[in-house]
Design an enzyme around this catalytic site. Sequence first.
Site, PDB file in Angstrom:
ATOM      1  N   SER A   1       0.667  -0.915  -0.154  1.00 14.59           N
ATOM      2  CA  SER A   1       0.379   0.762   0.223  1.00 14.59           C
ATOM      3  C   SER A   1       0.911   1.393   0.226  1.00 14.59           C
ATOM      4  O   SER A   1       0.866   3.013  -0.669  1.00 14.59           O
ATOM      5  CB  SER A   1      -0.999   0.099   1.411  1.00 14.59           C
ATOM      6  OG  SER A   1      -1.807  -1.190   1.169  1.00 14.59           O
ATOM      7  N   THR A   2       1.573   1.164   0.495  1.00 12.14           N
ATOM      8  CA  THR A   2       3.115   2.775   0.639  1.00 12.14           C
ATOM      9  C   THR A   2       2.916   2.612  -0.629  1.00 12.14           C
ATOM     10  O   THR A   2       3.456   4.086  -0.936  1.00 12.14           O
ATOM     11  CB  THR A   2       4.180   1.825   1.673  1.00 12.14           C
ATOM     12  OG1 THR A   2       3.855   1.449   3.047  1.00 12.14           O
ATOM     13  CG2 THR A   2       4.744   3.195   1.756  1.00 12.14           C
ATOM     14  N   SER A   3       3.597   1.418  -1.724  1.00 13.01           N
ATOM     15  CA  SER A   3       4.242   1.650  -2.693  1.00 13.01           C
ATOM     16  C   SER A   3       2.570   2.283  -3.308  1.00 13.01           C
ATOM     17  O   SER A   3       3.619   3.760  -4.695  1.00 13.01           O
ATOM     18  CB  SER A   3       3.844   0.937  -3.689  1.00 13.01           C
ATOM     19  OG  SER A   3       4.574  -0.044  -2.689  1.00 13.01           O
TER      20      SER A   3
ATOM     21  N   HIS B   1      -9.905   0.387  -3.257  1.00  9.03           N
ATOM     22  CA  HIS B   1     -10.231   1.775  -3.666  1.00  9.03           C
ATOM     23  C   HIS B   1      -9.679   2.677  -4.221  1.00  9.03           C
ATOM     24  O   HIS B   1      -8.452   2.306  -4.684  1.00  9.03           O
ATOM     25  CB  HIS B   1      -9.427   2.582  -2.244  1.00  9.03           C
ATOM     26  CG  HIS B   1      -9.352   3.658  -1.679  1.00  9.03           C
ATOM     27  ND1 HIS B   1     -10.158   4.921  -1.912  1.00  9.03           N
ATOM     28  CD2 HIS B   1      -7.917   4.888  -1.739  1.00  9.03           C
ATOM     29  CE1 HIS B   1     -10.495   6.402  -2.137  1.00  9.03           C
ATOM     30  NE2 HIS B   1      -9.074   5.978  -1.747  1.00  9.03           N
TER      31      HIS B   1
ATOM     32  N   TYR C   1     -11.868  12.721  -1.857  1.00  7.56           N
ATOM     33  CA  TYR C   1     -10.806  14.260  -1.816  1.00  7.56           C
ATOM     34  C   TYR C   1      -9.657  14.170  -3.125  1.00  7.56           C
ATOM     35  O   TYR C   1      -9.955  13.696  -3.717  1.00  7.56           O
ATOM     36  CB  TYR C   1      -9.945  13.131  -0.387  1.00  7.56           C
ATOM     37  CG  TYR C   1      -9.433  11.682  -0.878  1.00  7.56           C
ATOM     38  CD1 TYR C   1      -7.902  12.204  -1.771  1.00  7.56           C
ATOM     39  CD2 TYR C   1      -9.610  10.506  -0.436  1.00  7.56           C
ATOM     40  CE1 TYR C   1      -7.797  10.965  -2.059  1.00  7.56           C
ATOM     41  CE2 TYR C   1      -8.833   9.510  -0.898  1.00  7.56           C
ATOM     42  CZ  TYR C   1      -7.723   9.644  -1.564  1.00  7.56           C
ATOM     43  OH  TYR C   1      -6.954   8.083  -1.587  1.00  7.56           O
TER      44      TYR C   1
ATOM     45  N   THR D   1      -1.211   8.429   7.283  1.00  8.78           N
ATOM     46  CA  THR D   1      -1.483   8.873   8.688  1.00  8.78           C
ATOM     47  C   THR D   1      -0.372   8.737  10.046  1.00  8.78           C
ATOM     48  O   THR D   1      -0.790  10.010  10.718  1.00  8.78           O
ATOM     49  CB  THR D   1      -3.130   9.027   8.693  1.00  8.78           C
ATOM     50  OG1 THR D   1      -2.982   9.597   7.179  1.00  8.78           O
ATOM     51  CG2 THR D   1      -3.379  10.210   9.914  1.00  8.78           C
TER      52      THR D   1
ATOM     53  N   TYR E   1     -14.556  -2.477  45.100  1.00  7.56           N
ATOM     54  CA  TYR E   1     -14.094  -1.742  43.907  1.00  7.56           C
ATOM     55  C   TYR E   1     -12.585  -1.275  43.602  1.00  7.56           C
ATOM     56  O   TYR E   1     -11.649  -1.170  44.473  1.00  7.56           O
ATOM     57  CB  TYR E   1     -14.530  -1.091  44.278  1.00  7.56           C
ATOM     58  CG  TYR E   1     -14.350   0.238  42.796  1.00  7.56           C
ATOM     59  CD1 TYR E   1     -15.101  -0.329  41.344  1.00  7.56           C
ATOM     60  CD2 TYR E   1     -13.134   1.413  42.791  1.00  7.56           C
ATOM     61  CE1 TYR E   1     -15.087   0.658  40.384  1.00  7.56           C
ATOM     62  CE2 TYR E   1     -13.823   2.413  41.637  1.00  7.56           C
ATOM     63  CZ  TYR E   1     -13.605   2.305  40.781  1.00  7.56           C
ATOM     64  OH  TYR E   1     -13.589   2.178  39.659  1.00  7.56           O
TER      65      TYR E   1
ATOM     66  N   ASP F   1     -10.926  -0.500  35.406  1.00  7.11           N
ATOM     67  CA  ASP F   1     -11.383  -1.036  36.919  1.00  7.11           C
ATOM     68  C   ASP F   1     -12.202  -2.359  37.325  1.00  7.11           C
ATOM     69  O   ASP F   1     -12.978  -2.312  35.724  1.00  7.11           O
ATOM     70  CB  ASP F   1     -12.323   0.688  37.474  1.00  7.11           C
ATOM     71  CG  ASP F   1     -13.727   0.455  36.097  1.00  7.11           C
ATOM     72  OD1 ASP F   1     -13.900   0.272  35.451  1.00  7.11           O
ATOM     73  OD2 ASP F   1     -14.447   1.422  37.033  1.00  7.11           O
TER      74      ASP F   1
ATOM     75  N   THR G   1     -14.713  -5.178  39.636  1.00 10.05           N
ATOM     76  CA  THR G   1     -15.026  -5.227  40.856  1.00 10.05           C
ATOM     77  C   THR G   1     -14.767  -7.093  41.606  1.00 10.05           C
ATOM     78  O   THR G   1     -15.853  -7.761  40.044  1.00 10.05           O
ATOM     79  CB  THR G   1     -16.634  -5.172  40.616  1.00 10.05           C
ATOM     80  OG1 THR G   1     -17.312  -3.334  40.292  1.00 10.05           O
ATOM     81  CG2 THR G   1     -17.166  -5.404  41.635  1.00 10.05           C
TER      82      THR G   1
ATOM     83  N   GLY H   1     -16.020  -8.368  37.704  1.00 14.49           N
ATOM     84  CA  GLY H   1     -16.381  -7.563  37.145  1.00 14.49           C
ATOM     85  C   GLY H   1     -15.538  -6.827  36.181  1.00 14.49           C
ATOM     86  O   GLY H   1     -15.050  -5.554  36.928  1.00 14.49           O
TER      87      GLY H   1
END
Length: 818
Positions: free
Chosen positions: A44-46, A224, A258, A360, A537, A550, A552, A564
């Site tokens: 894809s870079t190419s 694409h 684009y 990107t 908790y 976080d 439980t 949990g």
Amino acid sequence: MPTPKVVIVGAGIVGTSLADELTARGWTDVTVLDRGPLFATGGSTSHAPGLVFATNPSKTMTELASYTLEKFSTLEHPDGWCFSHLGGLEVATTEARLDDLHRKAGWAASRGVEHELLSPAECLERHPLLDPDQIVGGFFTPRDGLAKALRAAEAQATRAISRGARFVPHTEVIDVVECNGEVRGVRTATGVVDADIVVCCTGFWGREFGRRVGLTIPLVPMAHQYAYTTPLESRHGANSVVAEASLPILRHQDHDLYYREHGDRLGIGYYGHRPMPSDVNALDYDSTVSLEEMPSKLMFTPDDFAEAWDQTITLIPELATGKVDDGFNGIFSFTPDGHSVVGEHRGLKGFWVAEAVWVTHSAGIARTVAEWMVDGAPSVDTHEFDLYRFENAALTDDYILTTSSQSFVEVYDIIHPHDQVAAPRGVRTSPFYDRQAALGAEFWVANLWERPAWFEANQPILDELVAGGLQIPLRDAWSARNWSPISVAEAAWTRSHVAMYDMTPLTRYEVSGPGAADFLQRMTTNNVDKSIGSITYTLMLDDEGGVRSDLTVARLGADLFQVGANGPIDFDWLSRHLPADRSVTLRDITGATCCIGLWGPSARDVVAPLTPTGLTNDGLKYFRCVQTTIGSVPVTLMRVSYVGELGWEIYADAEYGRGLWDLLMAAGAEHRIIAAGRIAFNALRIEKGYRSAGVDMTTEHTPDAAGLSFAVKSSKPEFVGKNALDQRVCPLRLRTLKFDDPAAVVLGKEPVRVDGDVVGYVTSAGWSPTVGACLAYAWLPSDLPDSTAVAVDYLRTSYGALVISDPVVDPEMARIKQ
């Protein structure tokens, strides 16, 4: 001390960026292998068009893109520039898109991305090819622009080579050599290359490469369209061969298009055509790869581009006398949620993945992986692109193809925060699903679970409460999307009567064995080694003291705990830290069990007659649990409440689910029990000051900054992240905002201003029926005092709010402990 031997498979923009980042950190024994030539390898870079727009719904991805464009700006290549800050211009041709550009401007403002909202005339000044009569406004980002991907790849490779790295072309990796669950190298046609670490940077070949090590990498190679126009007379001589482009990169997202300059021609990218998944095994790959002929460039299909051309000549009238001169269908990687896939294989130590990464974010992702490897933890939160973020059902071929195709279609769509996937649906349902559907549930989906957002059957209580004075916010079209005023009534009813919430999708793990208590003590911040029947908790931190999750933790036996958690990433983290002596067993029991959260002032009246267990405060205290029965159903009754009302989470094996639901509904009828949904649940938890991991706090934040220092037992001799936590300072603090106007509603990620300056951003929000206003969490400067007046940008307006202490409902905990 020698550094590890690293083999990177793939010399595209990700592999070269990673080689540069690793060698810059002193890991110089790096070998990069590619089956193609250097550096136009055929992936894809190419053929990448090179657009780099930093602003993204994700804070992390914005940061990674910003790093990429700034790094590429500093690269040197003998053929010329590697990045040009042409600027990015997004135009709106509809009012809905203009609203979206205002929302995007909010993201940019909260993340420090330079930007400007433009009028149609100002758009024309920036891009004179436009027809301003087609435009209602624009969004301009001057630091964005155009990357020359191949130059950037070669420039980074050159630096890596100067530090000791090797790049070997025309070398296909046939297999990964492993021993005792660890990487030993890779096998090529000419022999074995030894390695301690192998990194899969193979682009759209990644899924096939992952299969070789028993790993599902959820991506789909998708074609694409990209076309080149005939020359534009007005651009003749405007760009030199070296400069190539001088106009901003243009996005016409209302029609999935684009544009960028190629001298006096325009290149046009199009996402509006049908999804075109590609079979990589059918691609023609041989030694004659060139810029013109490569396996990632498929034959252009003009019929798929017809609508794109019609819309193009409407926006850019000069092209009406031109045509499409050439084009191709270029292959890129798409994933189910649009994010990259990054991390280390849990079952094969030393095998890393950096896949589905576009230009990107390439340098940003490479930096993240390098930090992860060298330092042990990355400097950014990674949960959005973590390799193990997907549920098992999301790793099926059907799910990956269906959702990745939708991801392609939606690349430029206006996506509401609460829009739901169209397919597949109904994959995971609780035992209560048919009962909920009969009550008119509006289902949302998360982690493939169908979860009620609200119930149409509760319209009568809405009417009743409104007649009694309940205030319902007047919502604009955007905030009213995927919402119902019924949800406000459900929240109010929970506070005044009793409601049942389907908590089945809450991730649950069973941790058992003689080492279970010590294991959980080491993995979490609070003291969980308490008496049988205790509930704690607690938090899980990363090695740098940031909040990963976080939990439980309920102790059901001497060597048995129910945990949990928040999702597959938690399972992955716990799995990687299991003791080698097998004294601990970790098991996901979510699908085998179900849970009803039954809460409200009348909750005890509903449940007490059904169980032999005494439910008084003396019988079952707050944050205690017991294994008992409700009717004929064996249950685990946990006295906890995420909504801040008296009640219990009631767990049972899934086979008992429907019977449990019916029993509670029948017993609650005289108390006017209702079923309530996720929107009410969210509003109530914000009223109560409860945080949501991954939304309100991430590894970027410390427990104290998130307002969770009570969950850290500093007297514990050790836990993961403790030493780093003692040294870490977070300049921001999670605060609660109360909006001045009862009609003001925000949805999350909006910038917060003080005296006109952006000082923070919103994480989550909900409209509180208890206080009659929208409440929101926001990360703000830690020294900002209560009662500070702030402004929050929302679309095209700004709402006033006040910084307040939390919780706003029952800070004395009297309701939850009655």
